[in-house]
Design an enzyme around this catalytic site. Sequence first.
Site, PDB file in Angstrom:
ATOM      1  N   LEU A  94      -7.988  -5.961  -2.506  1.00  0.00           N
ATOM      2  CA  LEU A  94      -6.528  -5.928  -2.667  1.00  0.00           C
ATOM      3  C   LEU A  94      -6.002  -5.359  -3.846  1.00  0.00           C
ATOM      4  O   LEU A  94      -6.819  -4.739  -4.629  1.00  0.00           O
ATOM      5  CB  LEU A  94      -6.313  -7.563  -2.745  1.00  0.00           C
ATOM      6  CG  LEU A  94      -6.827  -8.520  -1.451  1.00  0.00           C
ATOM      7  CD1 LEU A  94      -6.838  -9.915  -1.890  1.00  0.00           C
ATOM      8  CD2 LEU A  94      -5.997  -8.337  -0.354  1.00  0.00           C
ATOM      9  N   SER A  95      -4.924  -5.170  -4.095  1.00  0.00           N
ATOM     10  CA  SER A  95      -4.181  -4.791  -5.233  1.00  0.00           C
ATOM     11  C   SER A  95      -4.706  -5.189  -6.661  1.00  0.00           C
ATOM     12  O   SER A  95      -5.271  -4.464  -7.394  1.00  0.00           O
ATOM     13  CB  SER A  95      -2.685  -4.830  -5.285  1.00  0.00           C
ATOM     14  OG  SER A  95      -1.938  -4.254  -4.192  1.00  0.00           O
ATOM     15  N   GLU A  96      -5.102  -6.586  -6.530  1.00  0.00           N
ATOM     16  CA  GLU A  96      -5.475  -7.274  -7.714  1.00  0.00           C
ATOM     17  C   GLU A  96      -6.430  -8.332  -7.313  1.00  0.00           C
ATOM     18  O   GLU A  96      -6.008  -9.362  -6.316  1.00  0.00           O
ATOM     19  CB  GLU A  96      -4.733  -7.691  -8.847  1.00  0.00           C
ATOM     20  CG  GLU A  96      -4.536  -6.741 -10.019  1.00  0.00           C
ATOM     21  CD  GLU A  96      -3.665  -5.600  -9.981  1.00  0.00           C
ATOM     22  OE1 GLU A  96      -3.937  -4.532 -10.511  1.00  0.00           O
ATOM     23  OE2 GLU A  96      -2.891  -5.772  -8.924  1.00  0.00           O
ATOM     24  N   THR A  97      -7.655  -8.461  -8.039  1.00  0.00           N
ATOM     25  CA  THR A  97      -8.345  -9.913  -8.173  1.00  0.00           C
ATOM     26  C   THR A  97      -8.261 -10.420  -9.426  1.00  0.00           C
ATOM     27  O   THR A  97      -8.581  -9.871 -10.345  1.00  0.00           O
ATOM     28  CB  THR A  97      -9.661  -9.689  -7.379  1.00  0.00           C
ATOM     29  OG1 THR A  97      -9.510  -9.357  -6.137  1.00  0.00           O
ATOM     30  CG2 THR A  97     -10.457 -11.053  -7.461  1.00  0.00           C
ATOM     31  N   THR A 137      -8.341  -4.117 -10.157  1.00  0.00           N
ATOM     32  CA  THR A 137      -8.071  -3.577  -8.999  1.00  0.00           C
ATOM     33  C   THR A 137      -9.439  -3.230  -8.200  1.00  0.00           C
ATOM     34  O   THR A 137     -10.436  -3.462  -8.583  1.00  0.00           O
ATOM     35  CB  THR A 137      -7.269  -2.400  -9.290  1.00  0.00           C
ATOM     36  OG1 THR A 137      -8.212  -1.186  -9.668  1.00  0.00           O
ATOM     37  CG2 THR A 137      -6.179  -2.283 -10.075  1.00  0.00           C
TER      38      THR A 137
END
Length: 265
Positions: free
Chosen positions: A44-47, A64
Amino acid sequence: MGQDIFQVDAFTNKPFAGNPAAVCVLPRSRDDGWMQNIAKEMNLSETAFLLRQDDGSYNLRWFTPATEVPLCGHATLASAHVLWEQGYLQPEETARFHTLSGLLTAKRIGEWIELDFPMQVPAASEIPADLMKALGTKPKYVGETHRNYLVELDSEEIVSNLQPDFSLLKTLPVQGVIVTSQGTNSEYDFVSRYFAPNVGIDEDPVTGSAHCCLAPYWRDRLGKDNFLAYQASARGGVIKVSCQGDRVLLGGQAVLVLRGELVDG
């Protein structure tokens, strides 16, 4: 027992829109390599990774699939949502996060969550030829702030229909490129999109941190402090934006869409 992990759609009030972020509330400290591997696995874009401190605040880091980043809005919104919805914090409590960008806070206001973030005022810069070529259009304005270019385009339609050359964007000496225009055919004061192939994200669906510089930019052009903004990605997202001194308040909604367990947690 494994590590609980949550996926939250941020800056939206319905599933499968906005920007999805994964959230891990850690029972103990984990090393950077483990966190980076989880972020790569989630893709995903961010965790976001949270670790509770003795005073009830949380250390918060964002990864990221490719790297750690110093500031992220949608994964902070998702983190606050998880803390309240899963009972880590009471609804009336303010969420306090210690991050690479200093102390950030979040509080609930009805169905919305309000984030308190640092303002990033853009400075005008020359228009790099490769940037214009990558976007395929001539900007009205180019500024630079906090590792990003900020680009104003002529209309909402141009922003929405833009098809950048990501391989060329990746050669630019910045983390990402924010494109924006004044809202012309909608209820929104301004619209934007964000491209960051240098950190493994061709296009981020909704980018809270980008509004830290969009807010002062449009304040100076529109002569007001409060905005309703839209990020015009395929998923789309709505952000309430307010300039408050040297801070930017970002308002958004969030929806939990997945809860699971990392078996090696």
